[in-house]
Motif scaffolding. Structure first.
Motif, short mmCIF file in Angstrom:
data_model
loop_
_atom_site.label_atom_id
_atom_site.label_comp_id
_atom_site.label_asym_id
_atom_site.label_seq_id
_atom_site.Cartn_x
_atom_site.Cartn_y
_atom_site.Cartn_z
N PRO A 26 -3.21 0.85 -2.84
CA PRO A 26 -2.68 2.09 -2.26
C PRO A 26 -3.66 3.26 -2.41
O PRO A 26 -4.50 3.27 -3.31
N LYS A 27 -3.53 4.22 -1.53
CA LYS A 27 -4.35 5.43 -1.64
C LYS A 27 -3.94 6.20 -2.89
O LYS A 27 -2.84 6.08 -3.39
N SER A 28 -4.87 7.04 -3.34
CA SER A 28 -4.65 7.75 -4.61
C SER A 28 -3.42 8.64 -4.57
O SER A 28 -2.68 8.74 -5.56
N ASN A 29 -3.14 9.27 -3.42
CA ASN A 29 -1.96 10.13 -3.34
C ASN A 29 -0.66 9.34 -3.41
O ASN A 29 0.34 9.79 -3.98
N VAL A 30 -0.68 8.13 -2.84
CA VAL A 30 0.50 7.26 -2.90
C VAL A 30 0.74 6.81 -4.33
O VAL A 30 1.88 6.80 -4.82
N MET A 31 -0.34 6.44 -5.03
CA MET A 31 -0.21 6.02 -6.42
C MET A 31 0.30 7.16 -7.30
O MET A 31 1.12 6.96 -8.20
N ALA A 32 -0.17 8.37 -7.01
CA ALA A 32 0.28 9.53 -7.78
C ALA A 32 1.77 9.78 -7.57
O ALA A 32 2.51 10.07 -8.53
N ASP A 34 0.81 -1.21 0.00
CA ASP A 34 0.00 0.00 0.00
C ASP A 34 0.85 1.27 0.00
O ASP A 34 0.31 2.38 -0.05
N ASN A 35 2.18 1.11 0.03
CA ASN A 35 3.05 2.29 -0.05
C ASN A 35 3.88 2.32 -1.34
O ASN A 35 4.69 3.23 -1.53
N CYS A 36 3.67 1.33 -2.22
CA CYS A 36 4.38 1.28 -3.51
C CYS A 36 5.88 1.52 -3.32
O CYS A 36 6.51 2.31 -4.03
N PHE A 66 1.11 3.42 -15.24
CA PHE A 66 1.13 2.73 -13.95
C PHE A 66 -0.28 2.53 -13.43
O PHE A 66 -1.11 3.45 -13.47
N ASP A 67 -0.54 1.31 -12.95
CA ASP A 67 -1.86 1.01 -12.39
C ASP A 67 -1.70 -0.06 -11.32
O ASP A 67 -0.75 -0.84 -11.34
N VAL A 68 -2.63 -0.06 -10.37
CA VAL A 68 -2.62 -1.07 -9.31
C VAL A 68 -4.00 -1.71 -9.24
O VAL A 68 -5.03 -1.00 -9.21
N LEU A 69 -4.03 -3.03 -9.20
CA LEU A 69 -5.27 -3.77 -9.12
C LEU A 69 -5.36 -4.49 -7.78
O LEU A 69 -4.34 -4.95 -7.25
N GLU A 70 -6.56 -4.59 -7.27
CA GLU A 70 -6.77 -5.31 -6.02
C GLU A 70 -6.92 -6.80 -6.30
O GLU A 70 -7.70 -7.21 -7.17
N GLY A 71 -6.17 -7.60 -5.59
CA GLY A 71 -6.25 -9.04 -5.79
C GLY A 71 -5.04 -9.74 -5.25
O GLY A 71 -4.08 -9.11 -4.77
#
Length: 296
Positions: free
Chosen positions: A132-138, A97-99, A157-162
């Motif tokens: 991750p939260k949107s700000n972390v992904m940004a 969740d912190n990339c 860049f993208d993150v999927l839940e799973g």
């Protein structure tokens, strides 16, 4: 030498039976050690929640170089495809969740090398049970593209839940490269997770790069560490999100990719494989890293 993956053999050759009375008495893991262990993990958990957990520089460099080696090894077969307009696809399992890998710049070396080889478009997908939260992904995406600026390279860049432990929606052979760092310790079924990695990895050249902590090989001299792993494994799973201290991860990787014997290399190739200790990362000091390439 490849570690044994036989639970019965490990049980018969328990580290307790290998230790002298003096070694057992000198071990720091009596009741006081257990209290210290709990406090240590509590401190680590707090750092993770604040996002300021630091890993030893040598470990960070090993992660960066392993990712680079894996991605570079997948480039020739990617460029040989007729449809070279598609992006070079990378899957990072257990992105967190912190990339961390992205935000710490651990893709820098890989992007530099891919740019030299003519790769200009990368699609990086993260997979984790917690998005991750949107700000972390940004922040992660900005860091990824900051490194690629000036190299005529675009990173999506993208993150999927799973979980990689269950069959995903990705097509067979979708990714050119799959990478992970300290992830396979926490999946419920390690063999199933690795089978899924193999399924989504492109045949005829796709690569899997990994840095994982592992069980001490019973033939290695680290008997105290082996004892610590087995004694504190149940507690570790509770306080560290299902993290297992005593898994033969390296052995399972080689088994799933069918490269335990020389004649099996027709199916996959072990481009690199190494076992080592990182003292500053106790209790996950015993680690392995490597790059596997699918040949078919």
């Amino acid at each position: 030498m490849t570690p044994k993956n036989d639970d019965n053999e490990v049980a018969l050759r328990s580290p307790l039976s290998q230790l002298s009375r003096r070694q057992i008495l000198a071990s720091p893991f009596a009741i006081g050690g257990a209290i210290a262990y709990g406090k240590s993990l509590s401190d680590v958990a707090k750092k993770i929640s604040r996002g300021d957990l630091e890993y030893p520089p040598a470990h960070e460099k090993r992660v960066e170089s392993t990712i680079a080696n894996a991605m570079v090894a997948a480039v020739p077969s990617f460029l040989s495809e007729k449809n070279t307009n598609r992006p070079f696809r990378v899957l990072e399992i257990g992105i967190g969740d912190n990339c961390r890998v992205s935000r710490r710049g651990l893709y820098d070396e890989a992007f530099e090398e891919l740019s030299k080889r003519g790769v200009s478009n990368i699609a990086l997908t993260g997979l984790d049970i917690v998005v991750p939260k949107s700000n972390v992904m940004a922040q992660a995406e900005n860091r990824l593209n900051k490194n690629s600026s000036g190299k005529q390279m675009k990173v999506n860049f993208d993150v999927l839940e799973g979980s990689i432990g269950s069959k995903s929606t990705f097509s067979n052979g979708w990714f050119d490269c799959v990478v992970c760092a300290l992830t396979l310790c926490s999946v419920d079924n390690q063999v199933a997770a690795l089978e899924e990695v193999k399924r989504v990895l492109r045949p005829n050249g796709g690569t899997f790069g990994f840095v994982e902590h592992v069980a001490v090989n019973i033939e290695e001299p680290y008997r105290i560490l082996n004892l610590q792993q087995q004694v504190f494994d149940p507690l570790q799973q509770v306080v560290a999100h299902n993290c297992h201290l005593h898994r033969y991860t390296g052995d399972n990787i080689l088994k799933v990719f069918s490269i335990q014997k020389e004649e099996d290399y027709a199916l996959s190739s072990r481009l690199s494989y190494e076992r080592f200790l990182v003292d500053d990362m106790w209790p996950v000091s015993s680690q392995c890293c490597g790059v596997i390439q699918r040949n078919s």
